[in-house]
Scaffold this active site. Structure first.
Site, PDB file in Angstrom:
ATOM      1  N   GLY A 141       0.802  -1.233   0.000  1.00  0.00           N
ATOM      2  CA  GLY A 141       0.000   0.000   0.000  1.00  0.00           C
ATOM      3  C   GLY A 141       0.823   1.267   0.000  1.00  0.00           C
ATOM      4  O   GLY A 141       2.017   1.250  -0.299  1.00  0.00           O
ATOM      5  N   HIS A 182       2.185   4.677  -5.045  1.00  0.00           N
ATOM      6  CA  HIS A 182       2.827   5.743  -5.826  1.00  0.00           C
ATOM      7  C   HIS A 182       2.933   5.225  -7.255  1.00  0.00           C
ATOM      8  O   HIS A 182       2.461   4.111  -7.562  1.00  0.00           O
ATOM      9  CB  HIS A 182       4.183   6.095  -5.213  1.00  0.00           C
ATOM     10  CG  HIS A 182       5.056   4.903  -4.953  1.00  0.00           C
ATOM     11  ND1 HIS A 182       5.593   4.128  -5.963  1.00  0.00           N
ATOM     12  CD2 HIS A 182       5.453   4.302  -3.796  1.00  0.00           C
ATOM     13  CE1 HIS A 182       6.292   3.149  -5.445  1.00  0.00           C
ATOM     14  NE2 HIS A 182       6.217   3.219  -4.130  1.00  0.00           N
ATOM     15  N   GLY A 226       5.272   3.929  -8.881  1.00  0.00           N
ATOM     16  CA  GLY A 226       5.945   2.630  -9.033  1.00  0.00           C
ATOM     17  C   GLY A 226       4.916   1.511  -8.972  1.00  0.00           C
ATOM     18  O   GLY A 226       4.880   0.616  -9.831  1.00  0.00           O
ATOM     19  N   HIS A 227       4.062   1.560  -7.960  1.00  0.00           N
ATOM     20  CA  HIS A 227       2.982   0.564  -7.851  1.00  0.00           C
ATOM     21  C   HIS A 227       2.081   0.615  -9.086  1.00  0.00           C
ATOM     22  O   HIS A 227       1.698  -0.411  -9.626  1.00  0.00           O
ATOM     23  CB  HIS A 227       2.114   0.845  -6.610  1.00  0.00           C
ATOM     24  CG  HIS A 227       2.824   0.706  -5.304  1.00  0.00           C
ATOM     25  ND1 HIS A 227       3.051   1.778  -4.466  1.00  0.00           N
ATOM     26  CD2 HIS A 227       3.347  -0.371  -4.673  1.00  0.00           C
ATOM     27  CE1 HIS A 227       3.672   1.351  -3.378  1.00  0.00           C
ATOM     28  NE2 HIS A 227       3.868   0.059  -3.471  1.00  0.00           N
ATOM     29  N   GLY A 238       8.715  -5.200  -8.564  1.00  0.00           N
ATOM     30  CA  GLY A 238       9.560  -4.087  -9.002  1.00  0.00           C
ATOM     31  C   GLY A 238      11.031  -4.377  -8.742  1.00  0.00           C
ATOM     32  O   GLY A 238      11.396  -4.837  -7.654  1.00  0.00           O
ATOM     33  N   GLN A 240      14.684  -8.781  -3.331  1.00  0.00           N
ATOM     34  CA  GLN A 240      13.361  -9.407  -3.180  1.00  0.00           C
ATOM     35  C   GLN A 240      12.990 -10.163  -4.466  1.00  0.00           C
ATOM     36  O   GLN A 240      12.471 -11.275  -4.412  1.00  0.00           O
ATOM     37  CB  GLN A 240      12.330  -8.318  -2.889  1.00  0.00           C
ATOM     38  CG  GLN A 240      10.893  -8.780  -2.912  1.00  0.00           C
ATOM     39  CD  GLN A 240       9.977  -7.718  -2.331  1.00  0.00           C
ATOM     40  OE1 GLN A 240       9.951  -7.522  -1.122  1.00  0.00           O
ATOM     41  NE2 GLN A 240       9.233  -7.038  -3.173  1.00  0.00           N
TER      42      GLN A 240
HETATM   43  P1  AMP Z   1       5.809  -2.324  -1.633  1.00  0.00           P
HETATM   44  O1  AMP Z   1       4.413  -1.830  -1.484  1.00  0.00           O
HETATM   45  O2  AMP Z   1       6.844  -1.314  -1.299  1.00  0.00           O
HETATM   46  O3  AMP Z   1       6.028  -3.666  -0.993  1.00  0.00           O
HETATM   47  O4  AMP Z   1       6.007  -2.561  -3.187  1.00  0.00           O
HETATM   48  C1  AMP Z   1       5.124  -3.369  -3.910  1.00  0.00           C
HETATM   49  C2  AMP Z   1       5.747  -3.685  -5.239  1.00  0.00           C
HETATM   50  O5  AMP Z   1       6.009  -2.470  -5.937  1.00  0.00           O
HETATM   51  C3  AMP Z   1       7.094  -4.410  -5.097  1.00  0.00           C
HETATM   52  O6  AMP Z   1       7.222  -5.404  -6.099  1.00  0.00           O
HETATM   53  C4  AMP Z   1       8.075  -3.292  -5.289  1.00  0.00           C
HETATM   54  O7  AMP Z   1       9.330  -3.724  -5.777  1.00  0.00           O
HETATM   55  C5  AMP Z   1       7.362  -2.452  -6.326  1.00  0.00           C
HETATM   56  N1  AMP Z   1       7.887  -1.083  -6.302  1.00  0.00           N
HETATM   57  C6  AMP Z   1       8.090  -0.295  -5.227  1.00  0.00           C
HETATM   58  N2  AMP Z   1       8.660   0.863  -5.598  1.00  0.00           N
HETATM   59  C7  AMP Z   1       8.815   0.819  -6.938  1.00  0.00           C
HETATM   60  C8  AMP Z   1       9.351   1.711  -7.911  1.00  0.00           C
HETATM   61  N3  AMP Z   1       9.839   2.906  -7.581  1.00  0.00           N
HETATM   62  N4  AMP Z   1       9.353   1.320  -9.206  1.00  0.00           N
HETATM   63  C9  AMP Z   1       8.871   0.095  -9.562  1.00  0.00           C
HETATM   64  N5  AMP Z   1       8.347  -0.786  -8.685  1.00  0.00           N
HETATM   65  C10 AMP Z   1       8.326  -0.442  -7.396  1.00  0.00           C
END
Ligand code: AMP
Length: 307
Positions: A31, A34, A36-37, A147, A153
């Protein structure tokens, strides 16, 4: 967009979709969405029939309770973003549903979990592998999206999926960055304005690694030193680690002769940021083809001597 909180209901829904040959694309998240998500969600939507996003702040992957406590949460804004992207199902279970008190099964990926963040955050990747395994079994995706921002990871999940024969195809997506180069992260909102400005030192230091490599430097220690020195010019940055390792095994290397990962974890105030990039040596020029052998049909034939 359908919101599902109960893992059993999610699994039943996934089974029904699978029976109709409807392909699910899963985006696991914690959650505080942004761009990236959003990039992962859009891709999952494009490449599958149904896009499922899981939103679960996984306590098992936080080794520090204070970090879990202050992890940003904003479900209302997340729902709006997911809806605007066209996510079909948002799966957001409770901690009690994902980890009932009698749960006894955990997933541990050994070697690739140990270096880099693994060594500094004991149990972190065990938490990641366990939750991703559960999410795979609950949502039965055809493809799952991760990501490369969280490079280790990605390697841990890939190793787990391979070792345990998990069926989904894994799709690793490029890091989305702010205009100044800082990798987007849910944690960025917790940076003070001064630390936010200072945090650009992290992508700049990685760019320097790229420049050194492009200029012919293949010694991992030399590149590591240059990155550290660059980070040290930013007084607000506290280096946790900077390492150059094999991009596949994440093990130490003595020269960059195959793809290498430059990975760093740096603190700005009480916010820990990670970033990385892969240095890929150019492929050696292919050998020029050997000249054609002479065409023997053109060689004048001498009659065989008589016996
Ligand atoms: P998180 O919510 O931080 O666990 O991220 C969820 C997914 O989004 C994971 O696979 C992350 O690697 C990916 N993610 C987070 N930040 C970015 C980013 N800046 N660009 C691309 N993917 C991202």
């Amino acid at each position: 967009m359908k919101i599902i909180r109960d893992p059993h209901e999610m699994q039943q829904t996934a089974l029904t979709l699978r029976d109709k040959a409807i392909r699910i694309g899963l985006v696991p998240t914690m959650g505080a969405f942004h761009d990236g998500h959003v990039s992962l969600m859009r891709r999952a939507k494009q490449e599958n029939d149904v896009c499922v996003v899981s939103l679960f702040v996984n306590p098992l992957q936080f080794n520090d309770p204070a970090d879990l406590e202050r992890y940003p949460r904003n479900e209302a804004a997340d729902l709006d973003i997911a809806r605007s992207v066209g996510v079909d199902i948002l799966f957001t279970p409770s901690v009690a549903a994902m980890y009932p008190p009698d749960a006894q099964t955990f997933v541990e990926v050994t070697r690739v979990s140990q270096p880099l963040c693994g060594g500094r955050r004991p149990g972190h990747f065990r938490g990641v592998a366990t939750v991703v395994a559960k999410l795979f079994m609950i949502t039965l995706p055809r493809r799952a999206y991760f990501g490369l921002k969280d490079y280790q990871q990605c390697r841990v999940v890939a190793q787990m999926a391979r070792d345990l024969y998990f069926p989904p195809d894994l799709v690793f997506c490029p890091t989305v960055r702010e205009p100044d180069g800082l990798a987007m992260s849910s944690r960025n909102v917790r940076l003070t304005p001064e630390d936010r400005r200072a945090a650009v030192a992290l992508p700049r230091a990685l760019e320097l690694a790229q420049d050194c490599f492009a200029a012919g430097e293949t010694d991992p220690t030399a590149i590591q030193t240059r990155v550290r020195e660059r980070l040290a010019t930013e007084p607000r940055a506290r280096i946790e680690y900077v390492e150059v390792v094999d991009a596949q095994t994440l093990e130490p290397i003595t020269a960059i002769v195959q793809p290498a990962l430059v990975a760093a974890a740096v603190w700005f105030g009480d916010v820990r940021l990670i970033d990385s990039l892969v240095l890929t040596p150019p492929r050696p020029e292919p050998e020029p083809p050997a000249p054609d052998p002479p065409d023997i049909s053109e060689v004048p034939q001498r009659p065989a001597p008589r016996a």
